[in-house]
Design an enzyme around this catalytic site. Structure first.
Site, PDB file in Angstrom:
ATOM      1  N   ARG A   1      53.001   8.356  21.044  1.00 46.10           N
ATOM      2  CA  ARG A   1      54.331   8.889  20.755  1.00 46.10           C
ATOM      3  C   ARG A   1      54.254  10.405  20.888  1.00 46.10           C
ATOM      4  O   ARG A   1      53.183  10.959  21.122  1.00 46.10           O
ATOM      5  CB  ARG A   1      54.886   8.435  19.394  1.00 46.10           C
ATOM      6  CG  ARG A   1      53.946   7.996  18.352  1.00 46.10           C
ATOM      7  CD  ARG A   1      53.192   9.095  17.655  1.00 46.10           C
ATOM      8  NE  ARG A   1      54.060  10.184  17.334  1.00 46.10           N
ATOM      9  CZ  ARG A   1      53.688  11.435  17.278  1.00 46.10           C
ATOM     10  NH1 ARG A   1      52.444  11.784  17.536  1.00 46.10           N
ATOM     11  NH2 ARG A   1      54.531  12.390  16.982  1.00 46.10           N
ATOM     12  N   GLY A   2      55.414  11.058  20.721  1.00 46.36           N
ATOM     13  CA  GLY A   2      55.462  12.481  21.015  1.00 46.36           C
ATOM     14  C   GLY A   2      55.888  12.653  22.464  1.00 46.36           C
ATOM     15  O   GLY A   2      55.340  12.002  23.362  1.00 46.36           O
ATOM     16  N   ALA A   3      56.879  13.522  22.675  1.00 48.36           N
ATOM     17  CA  ALA A   3      57.513  13.596  23.998  1.00 48.36           C
ATOM     18  C   ALA A   3      56.531  13.798  25.161  1.00 48.36           C
ATOM     19  O   ALA A   3      56.567  13.037  26.142  1.00 48.36           O
ATOM     20  CB  ALA A   3      58.573  14.694  23.977  1.00 48.36           C
TER      21      ALA A   3
ATOM     22  N   ARG B   1      61.976   4.297  25.441  1.00 42.53           N
ATOM     23  CA  ARG B   1      62.501   5.143  24.361  1.00 42.53           C
ATOM     24  C   ARG B   1      63.547   6.081  24.961  1.00 42.53           C
ATOM     25  O   ARG B   1      63.312   6.665  26.026  1.00 42.53           O
ATOM     26  CB  ARG B   1      61.375   5.928  23.673  1.00 42.53           C
ATOM     27  CG  ARG B   1      60.404   5.005  22.926  1.00 42.53           C
ATOM     28  CD  ARG B   1      59.510   5.758  21.961  1.00 42.53           C
ATOM     29  NE  ARG B   1      60.255   6.300  20.833  1.00 42.53           N
ATOM     30  CZ  ARG B   1      59.718   7.166  19.962  1.00 42.53           C
ATOM     31  NH1 ARG B   1      58.472   7.570  20.099  1.00 42.53           N
ATOM     32  NH2 ARG B   1      60.436   7.628  18.951  1.00 42.53           N
TER      33      ARG B   1
ATOM     34  N   GLN C   1      54.950  10.730  10.416  1.00 41.87           N
ATOM     35  CA  GLN C   1      54.081  11.366  11.414  1.00 41.87           C
ATOM     36  C   GLN C   1      53.394  12.614  10.863  1.00 41.87           C
ATOM     37  O   GLN C   1      52.301  12.967  11.295  1.00 41.87           O
ATOM     38  CB  GLN C   1      54.901  11.763  12.661  1.00 41.87           C
ATOM     39  CG  GLN C   1      55.324  10.604  13.535  1.00 41.87           C
ATOM     40  CD  GLN C   1      56.716  10.122  13.200  1.00 41.87           C
ATOM     41  OE1 GLN C   1      57.163  10.227  12.061  1.00 41.87           O
ATOM     42  NE2 GLN C   1      57.416   9.576  14.169  1.00 41.87           N
TER      43      GLN C   1
ATOM     44  N   ASP D   1      61.928  17.077  21.476  1.00 36.93           N
ATOM     45  CA  ASP D   1      61.964  15.911  22.364  1.00 36.93           C
ATOM     46  C   ASP D   1      62.866  16.157  23.563  1.00 36.93           C
ATOM     47  O   ASP D   1      62.727  15.507  24.605  1.00 36.93           O
ATOM     48  CB  ASP D   1      62.410  14.669  21.602  1.00 36.93           C
ATOM     49  CG  ASP D   1      61.308  14.234  20.663  1.00 36.93           C
ATOM     50  OD1 ASP D   1      61.259  14.771  19.540  1.00 36.93           O
ATOM     51  OD2 ASP D   1      60.465  13.423  21.067  1.00 36.93           O
TER      52      ASP D   1
ATOM     53  N   ASN E   1      64.997  17.062  18.007  1.00 43.17           N
ATOM     54  CA  ASN E   1      63.639  16.778  17.520  1.00 43.17           C
ATOM     55  C   ASN E   1      63.752  15.758  16.390  1.00 43.17           C
ATOM     56  O   ASN E   1      64.854  15.321  16.020  1.00 43.17           O
ATOM     57  CB  ASN E   1      62.975  18.081  17.048  1.00 43.17           C
ATOM     58  CG  ASN E   1      61.485  17.918  16.797  1.00 43.17           C
ATOM     59  OD1 ASN E   1      60.763  17.410  17.650  1.00 43.17           O
ATOM     60  ND2 ASN E   1      61.019  18.311  15.629  1.00 43.17           N
ATOM     61  N   LYS E   2      62.621  15.400  15.844  1.00 42.68           N
ATOM     62  CA  LYS E   2      62.554  14.364  14.805  1.00 42.68           C
ATOM     63  C   LYS E   2      63.586  14.592  13.692  1.00 42.68           C
ATOM     64  O   LYS E   2      63.806  15.721  13.265  1.00 42.68           O
ATOM     65  CB  LYS E   2      61.130  14.347  14.229  1.00 42.68           C
ATOM     66  CG  LYS E   2      60.848  13.319  13.168  1.00 42.68           C
ATOM     67  CD  LYS E   2      61.205  11.920  13.575  1.00 42.68           C
ATOM     68  CE  LYS E   2      60.474  11.469  14.824  1.00 42.68           C
ATOM     69  NZ  LYS E   2      61.045  10.217  15.393  1.00 42.68           N
TER      70      LYS E   2
HETATM   71  O1  MRU Z   1      59.209   9.496  17.300  1.00 44.02           O
HETATM   72  P1  MRU Z   1      58.083  10.389  17.762  1.00 44.02           P
HETATM   73  O2  MRU Z   1      56.886  10.346  16.875  1.00 44.02           O
HETATM   74  O3  MRU Z   1      57.740  10.170  19.212  1.00 44.02           O
HETATM   75  O4  MRU Z   1      58.711  11.833  17.643  1.00 44.02           O
HETATM   76  C1  MRU Z   1      57.931  12.965  17.977  1.00 44.02           C
HETATM   77  C2  MRU Z   1      58.598  14.237  17.701  1.00 44.02           C
HETATM   78  O5  MRU Z   1      59.734  14.302  17.279  1.00 44.02           O
HETATM   79  C3  MRU Z   1      57.847  15.478  18.080  1.00 44.02           C
HETATM   80  O6  MRU Z   1      58.126  16.518  17.185  1.00 44.02           O
HETATM   81  C4  MRU Z   1      58.285  15.880  19.487  1.00 44.02           C
HETATM   82  O7  MRU Z   1      58.061  14.828  20.383  1.00 44.02           O
HETATM   83  C5  MRU Z   1      57.588  17.065  19.958  1.00 44.02           C
HETATM   84  S1  MRU Z   1      55.922  16.659  20.374  1.00 44.02           S
HETATM   85  C6  MRU Z   1      55.091  17.906  21.028  1.00 44.02           C
END
Ligand code: MRU
Length: 367
Positions: free
Chosen positions: A53-55, A90, A203, A244, A254-255
């Site tokens: 996970r993470g963009a 996603r 996370q 993201d 973002n999250k």
């Molecule tokens: O749902 P996730 O865990 O994929 O969400 C991740 C985030 O929101 C991160 O902050 C974002 O992807 C930036 S990662 C460098």
């Protein structure tokens, strides 16, 4: 980055030449385990179920997923099917579409027989580029951290608040928001990180804390609602989060919960920075609140929690009454006006259309 002194990336080609390997993030922080992906469906599942996970890492995994798909079927129909399947995993992180469209543009004109090899090379290139981009963000962000640290009384750490995991686990290596922190720490700057737990998937508590612990960076896990209070009491010098998807006008998705941190930061005069790799810019979108699709995840992530019991076993427990409905929007949008600066691999830009255009007049390839 470091896991018990050994260097790891989050994704790497399998030694058998037929697979790609990942760190299974659903098992952290309680267990460090890797997983082997050999098919399109396994790659799509790894993204959907958040083993990765993470963009940026979602984009890199999708690129490798396309390679796995083309090993089985490199026809035009196979390529289209793989692109559609991975794109549907996603909806919010734009790096997914960025990586897949870049691959499609490269692969479509090629003869089917050469597509898989070309896809594999591209996936490896995307991974290496991600590492270089994050290192660049680290260097640009380090300048900010040094300047803010210079204003602190001697011996006091620079207190940085971060939300979710925008660390190396969310990328191929270094992380985005954490890259300046790791560089600062390695350079001897005294830093301390407030880690938002980041309900519902935790996370921050599970991943960011684990990363920082392994790297020896001083940190404290806090509940998501503590940030405003700490800011009111002068205990946060700056906020750095990831993204993201950032719009051409500088709105940052973002999250979930990032927006509330930005509001609290503005009310308390705390600088609020976003670490932004260029593949996370969606140049086709201007108004983040209205135009970015927000992933709605299962209510079970809100109604239940998983953790380790005193006996060492993993257990999932319900925390809400049976029958109370739950909603689970996974991301929110922080309007550009609340953002102090966007830390990119090309330097720091104001969160405006002009600021982004000045740093990226060429719109990097594939964006
Ligand atoms: O749902 P996730 O865990 O994929 O969400 C991740 C985030 O929101 C991160 O902050 C974002 O992807 C930036 S990662 C460098």
């Amino acid at each position: 980055m470091n896991v018990q002194g050994k260097h790891w990336r989050t994704i790497w080609p399998g030694a058998d030449g037929e697979s790609v390997e990942i760190i299974d993030q659903t098992r952290l922080p309680h267990e460090f385990a890797t997983a082997r992906l050999t098919t399109l469906d396994e790659a799509a599942h790894a993204i959907r179920a958040m083993l990765v996970r993470g963009a940026p890492l979602i984009g890199a995994t999708a690129a490798y997923g396309l390679w796995l798909a083309l090993r089985a079927d490199a026809s035009d129909a196979g390529l289209r099917h793989a692109h559609t399947t991975l794109l549907a995993t996603r909806p919010t992180a734009i790096n997914l579409r960025w990586a897949l469209d870049r691959a499609l543009e490269l692969l479509q004109p090629l003869p089917a027989a050469t597509r898989a090899t070309a896809a594999q090379r591209l996936a490896a290139r995307i991974c290496d580029e991600d590492v270089a981009i994050n290192r660049g963000i680290g260097e640009a962000g380090l300048t900010i951290l040094r300047a803010l640290a210079a204003r602190k009384p001697a011996g006091q750490p620079l207190n940085i608040l971060t939300h979710c995991n925008a660390g190396w686990l969310a990328t191929v290596d270094w992380g985005t928001a954490t890259a300046p922190i790791y560089l600062a720490h390695d350079d001897g700057l005294k830093v301390h990180v407030w880690v938002d737990e980041t309900r519902p998937r935790n996370q921050g508590a599970s991943l960011t804390a684990w990363e920082l612990l392994n790297h020896g960076v001083p940190h404290t896990v806090i509940v998501d609602n503590a940030g405003g209070h700490l800011m009111q009491h002068g205990q946060v010098d700056l906020v750095i989060v990831g993204t993201d998807r950032t719009t051409a006008d500088g709105d940052v998705c973002n999250k979930i919960g990032t927006y509330l941190k930005a509001l609290a930061a503005r009310d308390n005069g705390v600088p609020f920075y976003v670490a932004l790799p260029s593949p996370s810019i969606d140049w086709t979108v201007r108004d983040g609140v209205r135009e970015i699709p927000i992933e709605e995840r299962t209510p079970a992530e809100v109604t239940h929690l998983t953790g380790r019991t005193a006996g060492g076993a993993l257990a999932t427990i319900r925390v809400t009454p049976e029958g109370s409905p739950a909603a689970n929007p996974a991301f929110d949008v922080t309007p550009a006006r609340l953002i102090t600066g966007l830390i990119t691999e090309r330097g720091v830009a104001p969160a405006t259309a002009a600021g982004l255009r000045e740093l990226f007049p060429d719109r990097p390839a594939g964006s």
